[in-house]
Design an enzyme around this catalytic site. Structure first.
Site, short mmCIF file in Angstrom:
data_model
loop_
_atom_site.label_atom_id
_atom_site.label_comp_id
_atom_site.label_asym_id
_atom_site.label_seq_id
_atom_site.Cartn_x
_atom_site.Cartn_y
_atom_site.Cartn_z
N ARG A 1 -9.88 -2.65 -41.17
CA ARG A 1 -10.19 -1.86 -42.38
C ARG A 1 -10.41 -2.75 -43.60
O ARG A 1 -9.68 -3.71 -43.82
CB ARG A 1 -9.05 -0.88 -42.67
CG ARG A 1 -9.25 -0.16 -44.00
CD ARG A 1 -8.36 1.02 -44.16
NE ARG A 1 -6.95 0.68 -44.13
CZ ARG A 1 -5.98 1.58 -44.19
NH1 ARG A 1 -6.29 2.85 -44.26
NH2 ARG A 1 -4.73 1.20 -44.18
N ARG B 1 -6.16 -4.27 -47.57
CA ARG B 1 -4.95 -3.77 -48.21
C ARG B 1 -3.77 -4.67 -47.86
O ARG B 1 -3.64 -5.10 -46.72
CB ARG B 1 -4.66 -2.33 -47.75
CG ARG B 1 -5.35 -1.32 -48.61
CD ARG B 1 -5.26 0.09 -48.11
NE ARG B 1 -3.97 0.55 -47.64
CZ ARG B 1 -3.72 1.77 -47.23
NH1 ARG B 1 -4.68 2.68 -47.24
NH2 ARG B 1 -2.52 2.12 -46.80
P1 AP5 Z 1 -8.13 5.88 -42.72
O1 AP5 Z 1 -8.96 7.11 -42.83
O2 AP5 Z 1 -8.07 4.96 -43.89
O3 AP5 Z 1 -6.66 6.22 -42.17
P2 AP5 Z 1 -5.39 6.81 -42.92
O4 AP5 Z 1 -4.69 7.72 -41.98
O5 AP5 Z 1 -5.80 7.38 -44.25
O6 AP5 Z 1 -4.56 5.48 -43.06
P3 AP5 Z 1 -3.66 4.92 -44.24
O7 AP5 Z 1 -3.30 3.52 -43.78
O8 AP5 Z 1 -4.34 5.04 -45.57
O9 AP5 Z 1 -2.44 5.84 -44.16
P4 AP5 Z 1 -1.03 5.60 -44.75
O10 AP5 Z 1 -0.41 6.92 -44.59
O11 AP5 Z 1 -0.31 4.46 -44.12
O12 AP5 Z 1 -1.32 5.09 -46.22
P5 AP5 Z 1 -1.29 5.83 -47.65
O13 AP5 Z 1 -2.40 5.26 -48.43
O14 AP5 Z 1 -1.17 7.29 -47.54
O15 AP5 Z 1 -8.69 5.06 -41.44
C1 AP5 Z 1 -8.16 3.79 -41.11
C2 AP5 Z 1 -9.31 2.89 -40.62
O16 AP5 Z 1 -9.83 3.44 -39.40
C3 AP5 Z 1 -10.52 2.81 -41.59
O17 AP5 Z 1 -11.07 1.53 -41.54
C4 AP5 Z 1 -11.50 3.86 -41.04
O18 AP5 Z 1 -12.84 3.55 -41.35
C5 AP5 Z 1 -11.21 3.79 -39.55
N1 AP5 Z 1 -11.39 5.06 -38.85
C6 AP5 Z 1 -11.07 6.32 -39.32
N2 AP5 Z 1 -11.35 7.24 -38.38
C7 AP5 Z 1 -11.81 6.55 -37.30
C8 AP5 Z 1 -12.23 6.95 -36.00
N3 AP5 Z 1 -12.24 8.24 -35.62
N4 AP5 Z 1 -12.61 5.97 -35.12
C9 AP5 Z 1 -12.60 4.65 -35.48
N5 AP5 Z 1 -12.22 4.23 -36.71
C10 AP5 Z 1 -11.82 5.17 -37.59
O19 AP5 Z 1 0.12 5.29 -48.22
C11 AP5 Z 1 0.30 3.93 -48.54
C12 AP5 Z 1 1.70 3.74 -49.12
O20 AP5 Z 1 1.82 4.52 -50.34
C13 AP5 Z 1 2.87 4.22 -48.24
O21 AP5 Z 1 3.27 3.23 -47.30
C14 AP5 Z 1 3.95 4.50 -49.30
O22 AP5 Z 1 4.54 3.30 -49.75
C15 AP5 Z 1 3.13 5.09 -50.45
N6 AP5 Z 1 3.01 6.56 -50.36
C16 AP5 Z 1 1.85 7.28 -50.21
N7 AP5 Z 1 2.11 8.60 -50.16
C17 AP5 Z 1 3.47 8.73 -50.29
C18 AP5 Z 1 4.34 9.84 -50.29
N8 AP5 Z 1 3.89 11.10 -50.14
N9 AP5 Z 1 5.68 9.60 -50.42
C19 AP5 Z 1 6.17 8.34 -50.58
N10 AP5 Z 1 5.38 7.23 -50.56
C20 AP5 Z 1 4.04 7.43 -50.42
#
Ligand code: AP5
Length: 221
Positions: free
Chosen positions: A120, A153
């Site tokens: 990614r 990231r």
């Molecule tokens: P992508 O669509 O980016 O996946 P994602 O599920 O959104 O992954 P994240 O890593 O963003 O999820 P996360 O929950 O860990 O992070 P968040 O930002 O919420 O796809 C991933 C990759 O795969 C991309 O390159 C895409 O192109 C590819 N892809 C997608 N679909 C595909 C397919 N079908 N086939 C092949 N490739 C594909 O959170 C980050 C941090 O923020 C957390 O760790 C925490 O510290 C904080 N945080 C966020 N929300 C909260 C909350 N509610 N409470 C507390 N802390 C929080």
């Protein structure tokens, strides 16, 4: 939208947003922008995010409370990465008394998650997401949408990915139980291309809109 890191919440959330004309609210994107802009919120959240652990419920609930009160959220909205804990889910219920929630969990096996996250890249300016294997940018290192620089990231380093997966495993089952008990939980197989997955997601959402979908269930690939 629920699902482990890399399951495609951002990707599917964006497709839902475009097709159903609903704003996508990603707590991760909002927090990353705050970190980039070095706001007080960002300074508080940065260390937790870099370690792959959850930011405090207080911070995240403050973000959600403010965002869902905006005019564009009146028809509904897609929450990406929120709620992450039962406490957040309970808080959402109290904030959102008129519109019932539906929880959609994306399921992907571990090797595929690691593969996706390792490939990614994200735009440091507009947050657009790319993948070197399946969705590379037209020009290496440059965002197709805004021309901004693409970066990896910090939390996509292997040790941090492992910690984020641990956090997810711990919180996911209670959340599933929470929404299942409200007859509002649906799981979708998120293996296959993004368009294949979106076919399953949109079939479920269309079913809700036309009143034919079951409220709880699973769509396999
Ligand atoms: P992508 O669509 O980016 O996946 P994602 O599920 O959104 O992954 P994240 O890593 O963003 O999820 P996360 O929950 O860990 O992070 P968040 O930002 O919420 O796809 C991933 C990759 O795969 C991309 O390159 C895409 O192109 C590819 N892809 C997608 N679909 C595909 C397919 N079908 N086939 C092949 N490739 C594909 O959170 C980050 C941090 O923020 C957390 O760790 C925490 O510290 C904080 N945080 C966020 N929300 C909260 C909350 N509610 N409470 C507390 N802390 C929080």
């Amino acid at each position: 939208m629920l699902g482990p890191p890399g399951s495609g919440k951002g990707t599917q959330g964006e497709l839902i947003s475009q097709r159903y004309r609903l704003p996508r609210i990603s707590t991760g994107d909002i927090l990353r922008r705050a970190v980039r802009d070095k706001t007080p919120l960002g300074l508080e959240a940065e260390a937790m995010m870099n370690r792959g652990v959850l930011v405090s419920d207080e911070i995240v609930l403050g973000i959600i409370r403010q965002r869902i009160a905006a005019d564009d959220c009146r028809p509904g909205y897609v929450l990406d990465g929120f709620p992450r804990t039962v406490r957040q889910a309970e808080a959402l219920e109290t904030l959102e008394t008129d519109r019932p929630e539906r929880a959609l969990e994306l399921r992907v096996d571990l090797p595929e998650l690691v593969k996706r996250l390792s490939a990614r890249l994200v735009c440091s300016r507009c947050s657009a997401v790319y993948n070197l294997l399946v969705e590379p940018p037209r020009q290496a290192g440059v965002c197709d949408a805004c021309g901004g620089p693409l970066i990896r990231r910090k939390d996509d380093e292997p040790q941090v990915i492992a910690e984020r997966l641990n956090v997810y495993r711990k919180e996911a089952e209670p959340l599933r139980e929470f929404y299942t008990s409200r007859n509002a939980y649906f799981a979708v197989d998120s293996q296959g291309s993004a368009q294949d997955v979106f076919g399953r997601v949109s079939a479920y959402l269309d079913g809700i809109l036309t009143g034919v979908a079951g409220r709880t269930g699973e769509a396999r690939g």
